[in-house]
Design a protein around this motif. Structure first.
Motif, mmCIF file in Angstrom:
data_model
loop_
_atom_site.group_PDB
_atom_site.id
_atom_site.type_symbol
_atom_site.label_atom_id
_atom_site.label_comp_id
_atom_site.label_asym_id
_atom_site.label_seq_id
_atom_site.Cartn_x
_atom_site.Cartn_y
_atom_site.Cartn_z
ATOM 1 N N GLN A 94 -4.018 -5.319 -0.120
ATOM 2 C CA GLN A 94 -4.558 -4.970 0.988
ATOM 3 C C GLN A 94 -5.074 -3.304 0.443
ATOM 4 O O GLN A 94 -5.757 -2.774 1.072
ATOM 5 C CB GLN A 94 -2.900 -4.171 1.308
ATOM 6 N N ASN A 95 -4.891 -3.318 -0.520
ATOM 7 C CA ASN A 95 -5.666 -1.749 -0.895
ATOM 8 C C ASN A 95 -6.724 -2.289 -2.276
ATOM 9 O O ASN A 95 -5.614 -1.741 -3.372
ATOM 10 C CB ASN A 95 -4.447 -0.691 -1.521
ATOM 11 N N ARG A 130 -6.309 10.251 5.766
ATOM 12 C CA ARG A 130 -6.664 9.143 4.371
ATOM 13 C C ARG A 130 -7.002 10.420 3.736
ATOM 14 O O ARG A 130 -7.914 8.775 2.662
ATOM 15 C CB ARG A 130 -8.340 9.022 5.939
ATOM 16 N N LYS A 190 -0.809 4.576 0.259
ATOM 17 C CA LYS A 190 -1.286 5.590 1.355
ATOM 18 C C LYS A 190 -0.633 5.836 2.495
ATOM 19 O O LYS A 190 -1.267 7.377 2.696
ATOM 20 C CB LYS A 190 -2.619 4.380 1.578
ATOM 21 N N PHE A 191 0.385 5.675 3.170
ATOM 22 C CA PHE A 191 0.263 6.259 4.775
ATOM 23 C C PHE A 191 -0.796 5.833 5.700
ATOM 24 O O PHE A 191 0.355 7.622 5.460
ATOM 25 C CB PHE A 191 1.510 6.918 4.220
ATOM 26 N N CYS A 192 -1.510 5.816 6.343
ATOM 27 C CA CYS A 192 -2.549 5.997 6.740
ATOM 28 C C CYS A 192 -1.449 6.107 8.093
ATOM 29 O O CYS A 192 -0.633 5.179 8.674
ATOM 30 C CB CYS A 192 -3.900 5.031 6.957
ATOM 31 N N CYS A 243 0.628 -1.176 -0.358
ATOM 32 C CA CYS A 243 -0.074 -0.045 -0.326
ATOM 33 C C CYS A 243 0.908 1.188 0.001
ATOM 34 O O CYS A 243 1.815 1.423 0.435
ATOM 35 C CB CYS A 243 -0.557 -0.134 1.242
ATOM 36 N N HIS A 299 -9.810 1.053 -0.404
ATOM 37 C CA HIS A 299 -9.809 2.342 -0.757
ATOM 38 C C HIS A 299 -10.400 3.337 -1.232
ATOM 39 O O HIS A 299 -10.873 3.481 -2.415
ATOM 40 C CB HIS A 299 -8.269 2.898 -0.951
ATOM 41 N N PHE A 325 -1.630 5.226 11.426
ATOM 42 C CA PHE A 325 -1.831 4.353 12.219
ATOM 43 C C PHE A 325 -1.263 2.607 11.631
ATOM 44 O O PHE A 325 -1.339 2.519 12.307
ATOM 45 C CB PHE A 325 -3.017 4.461 12.692
ATOM 46 N N CYS A 326 -1.016 2.478 10.683
ATOM 47 C CA CYS A 326 -1.437 1.459 9.287
ATOM 48 C C CYS A 326 0.473 1.376 9.506
ATOM 49 O O CYS A 326 1.030 1.868 9.157
ATOM 50 C CB CYS A 326 -1.826 1.825 9.074
ATOM 51 N N VAL A 349 0.971 -1.682 7.624
ATOM 52 C CA VAL A 349 0.866 -1.896 5.994
ATOM 53 C C VAL A 349 2.356 -1.377 4.898
ATOM 54 O O VAL A 349 3.047 -2.293 4.041
ATOM 55 C CB VAL A 349 -0.322 -1.596 5.670
ATOM 56 N N PRO A 350 2.422 -0.149 5.337
ATOM 57 C CA PRO A 350 3.164 0.135 4.052
ATOM 58 C C PRO A 350 4.883 0.223 4.259
ATOM 59 O O PRO A 350 5.554 -0.386 3.387
ATOM 60 C CB PRO A 350 2.892 1.779 4.004
HETATM 61 S S1 SF4 Z 1 -4.774 1.631 6.384
HETATM 62 FE FE1 SF4 Z 1 -5.444 0.636 4.471
HETATM 63 S S2 SF4 Z 1 -4.844 2.598 2.994
HETATM 64 FE FE2 SF4 Z 1 -4.422 3.190 4.920
HETATM 65 S S3 SF4 Z 1 -1.772 2.517 5.231
HETATM 66 FE FE3 SF4 Z 1 -3.573 0.828 5.817
HETATM 67 S S4 SF4 Z 1 -3.521 -0.733 4.218
HETATM 68 FE FE4 SF4 Z 1 -3.449 1.052 3.334
#
Ligand code: SF4
Length: 285
Positions: A49-50, A121, A7-9, A5, A82, A11-12, A14-15
């Protein structure tokens, strides 16, 4: 079919843990789907994930259109999406393709613009609501599901109330809601205004009460309808079958095991929070 991903939310993880967005080529996915359909698979779920940032040729909408042409593949789902990648072409595909199931998991996380901004977001509450409106105009029966985080740093009572208000406006058929928890290395973990755990608990309980009520109401509203159900396995009780409606609800009926793997009309008699109960509308040969 899609991983990572961009997007770099805030809190997350994943990236950082999964890296940037990466998509499998269209032809590889089509070949696998053709093979599965030839083996009798009736439904596939495209995972990422996205997932709606899928970058293969034609994007996710183009892929869905190609998958819909595969003989025997009657149901296509995808998750997770997303809002910023929910483009007009994908929305149009929901109107065009009966194979694209009318259930959309479209996380919003919060209903306060201040919190959405702090989460990075890339959408506001209003733009999300307009998006849901557009999707419903294309596919009026679509069931919406969402993800929510309560107690994000800086969330005040009024911000949380805005989340409840957004939930009331959308009306969700399903949801996943969590208390914010600090993930080391993410920007949000270092933000001031971390919310006390008992406040998060209380907010989560209120949010869940509302989401549960909506899910129960949505399921109850199916009573009296005839829905196509894809039977997946024997149910918990002898002689029972368990399957899924187009809206991803679990459906239980009495019926023979030979219907497993088939899509069969079921008259829904009742809906509870977690599932629907019904009877076979007609016996198939
Ligand atoms: S919440 Fe979803 S869209 Fe946001 S960074 Fe994590 S995986 Fe990416």
């Amino acid at each position: 079919m899609q991983e990572g991903c961009d997007k770099f939310c805030t809190f997350c993880v994943v990236p950082y843990t999964r890296g940037g967005e990466w998509s499998r080529p269209v032809e590889t996915i089509l070949a696998e789907a053709r093979d599965l359909a030839a083996k009798g698979v009736r439904e596939i779920t495209l995972l990422g994930q996205n997932v709606n940032a899928y970058a293969g040729e034609g994007g996710l909408a183009g892929l869905a259109r190609k998958l819909a042409k595969i003989e025997g593949l009657d149901r296509i789902r995808y998750t997770t999406s997303h809002p910023a990648d929910m483009g007009d072409d994908l929305i149009a595909a929901h109107a065009e393709l009966p194979q694209l199931m009318p259930y959309l998991h479209l996380p919003v996380q919060a209903g306060s613009d201040k919190i959405l901004k702090a989460m990075n977001r890339a959408h506001t509450a209003e733009s999300y609501l307009r998006l849901v409106e557009k999707i419903r105009a294309a596919r009026p029966d679509i069931a919406m599901a969402g993800d929510f985080i309560v107690g994000f740093p800086g969330e005040r009572d009024a911000d949380f109330e805005a989340t409840l208000q957004l939930v009331r406006e959308v009306g969700y058929a399903g949801a996943f809601s969590f208390k914010y928890s600090r993930r080391p290395g993410t920007p949000a973990s270092a933000l001031p205004g971390q919310v006390a755990d008992e406040v998060k608990e209380e907010r989560l309980a209120r949010l869940n009460a509302l989401l549960d009520e909506q899910q129960r109401a949505f399921n109850a509203s199916q009573a009296g309808k005839v829905l196509p159900v894809l039977f997946e396995r024997p149910g918990r009780h002898p002689g029972q079958l368990s399957g899924r409606s187009p809206y991803l609800q679990a459906v239980h009926v009495d019926g023979p095991d030979r219907l497993i793997g088939q899509i069969v009309p079921v008259r829904i008699e009742a809906g509870s929070k977690m599932s629907l109960a019904g009877v076979l509308e007609m016996e198939t040969a």
